[in-house]
Design a protein around this motif. Structure first.
Motif, short mmCIF file in Angstrom:
data_model
loop_
_atom_site.label_atom_id
_atom_site.label_comp_id
_atom_site.label_asym_id
_atom_site.label_seq_id
_atom_site.Cartn_x
_atom_site.Cartn_y
_atom_site.Cartn_z
N ALA A 16 2.01 1.14 10.51
CA ALA A 16 1.93 -0.29 10.18
C ALA A 16 2.83 -1.07 11.14
O ALA A 16 3.92 -0.61 11.49
CB ALA A 16 2.36 -0.53 8.74
N LEU A 37 -0.83 -6.35 1.27
CA LEU A 37 -0.38 -6.25 2.66
C LEU A 37 -0.27 -4.80 3.12
O LEU A 37 -0.59 -4.47 4.27
CB LEU A 37 0.97 -6.96 2.82
N GLN A 91 -1.00 -4.02 7.10
CA GLN A 91 -0.14 -5.00 7.77
C GLN A 91 1.35 -4.64 7.67
O GLN A 91 2.14 -5.02 8.53
CB GLN A 91 -0.38 -6.39 7.17
N ASN A 108 3.60 -9.89 12.87
CA ASN A 108 2.55 -9.01 13.39
C ASN A 108 1.72 -9.63 14.52
O ASN A 108 0.77 -9.01 14.99
CB ASN A 108 1.60 -8.59 12.26
N VAL A 157 4.82 -12.27 7.44
CA VAL A 157 4.23 -11.01 7.92
C VAL A 157 3.27 -11.29 9.07
O VAL A 157 3.28 -10.58 10.09
CB VAL A 157 3.52 -10.27 6.77
N ALA A 158 2.45 -12.34 8.94
CA ALA A 158 1.51 -12.69 10.01
C ALA A 158 2.25 -13.03 11.30
O ALA A 158 1.84 -12.63 12.40
CB ALA A 158 0.63 -13.85 9.57
N LYS A 210 3.27 -13.98 3.13
CA LYS A 210 2.11 -13.69 3.96
C LYS A 210 2.27 -14.31 5.36
O LYS A 210 1.90 -13.69 6.37
CB LYS A 210 0.85 -14.24 3.29
N SER A 233 -3.89 -3.21 3.42
CA SER A 233 -4.63 -3.70 4.59
C SER A 233 -3.98 -3.29 5.90
O SER A 233 -4.43 -3.70 6.97
CB SER A 233 -4.74 -5.23 4.53
N PRO A 238 -3.15 -3.89 13.02
CA PRO A 238 -2.79 -3.31 11.74
C PRO A 238 -2.87 -1.79 11.81
O PRO A 238 -3.40 -1.22 12.77
CB PRO A 238 -3.83 -3.88 10.78
#
Length: 273
Positions: A89, A118, A123, A259, A255-256, A252, A121, A264
């Motif tokens: 991840a 999360l 992430q 990343n 995290v986005a 969220k 998926s 992912p």
């Protein structure tokens, strides 16, 4: 003439008495020195004997302690991490929790579904660490007993599910009912396939008590302020990140942002025991 003779005699007697007094003083000092030397020698011997005994006891204790049992699939430094999510991840959410901590339960209730989404998926992966600060603050052993049971569930590949069951059934902070192994085993019945003889024996025997204590020591040495502690890639996000308070939307978004430009995970599963 007689007067002078008497004076000389008195002077001689005085000198003789002074000499005798000096001799007596020397003898007193000599005896005091002998006694003091003897006492110091006895104390030194006692100290050496005590040091030998202490070291011998320490060696015995260390040799008897043996290695700390570690739950299957535990990762990280000293095997103190219970990981949920894929190894590859792109981001890591590190969470320190205490199963008796009411704020930890509030954190789980607010973010459980989002964190699971999360992780599923690909992430994030979630690195859980267990602490026992409520036991230390309020007394009792519910934090320790519940953490040991959660580690036992890790052996069966059911840590995440049992972790959630414990928080959904958390007693009041002052209620130490998690100290009752039978209660922890009863709650295991809510997780399919967890209530087995192996799990029961692990809970009753306190198989991972030393591991939990080691994890709690690591929590203290980490300089964290309390539970829950939540870090995204090492940066604190609870109760806020920078000037932004934590929320589902913010989590969220964070995290986005972390990343961005990264793929992912290729596998969304928790590492197998």
């Amino acid at each position: 003439m007689s007067d002078k003779s008497d004076e000389r005699k008195r002077a001689a007697r005085d000198r003789l008495e002074q000499q005798r007094e000096l001799d007596r003083a020397r003898e007193r000092r000599r005896r005091t020195l002998i006694v003091a030397t003897a006492v110091v020698g006895v104390l030194a011997l006692a100290a050496v004997v005590g040091l030998i005994a202490a070291n011998a006891g320490k060696d015995d204790h260390d040799s008897q302690a043996g290695p700390v049992a570690t739950p299957s699939g535990a990762t990280g430094k000293d095997g103190l991490t219970l990981q949920v999510g894929a190894d590859d991840a792109p981001s890591t959410l590190t969470v320190w929790e205490d199963f008796r901590c009411p704020v930890c339960a509030q954190f789980e209730d607010a973010f459980r579904d989002t964190i699971a989404e999360l992780a599923d998926s690909g992430q994030i992966k979630v690195d859980y660490h267990l602490a026992t600060i409520i036991d230390g603050n309020l007394g009792g052993s519910g934090s320790l007993r519940a953490a040991n049971a959660a580690a036992c569930a890790q052996d069966a590949g059911e840590f995440a599910a049992y972790h959630d069951v414990l928080y959904r059934n958390q007693p009041a902070e002052s209620d130490d009912s998690f100290a009752d192994n039978s209660r922890l085993i009863e709650l295991a019945g809510s997780v399919d396939g967890l209530d087995t003889p192996a799990f029961r024996n692990c809970v009753e025997d306190g198989t991972y008590d030393s591991w939990v204590e080691k994890s709690n020591t690591a929590f203290g040495e980490g300089g964290f302020q309390g539970t829950p502690t939540a870090l995204l890639n090492g940066e604190s996000i609870f109760p806020k990140k920078g000037d932004e308070e934590i929320s589902v939307a913010h989590l969220k978004k964070w995290v986005a942002e972390a990343n961005k430009g990264r793929k992912p995970a290729t596998a969304g599963a928790t590492p197998s025991p």
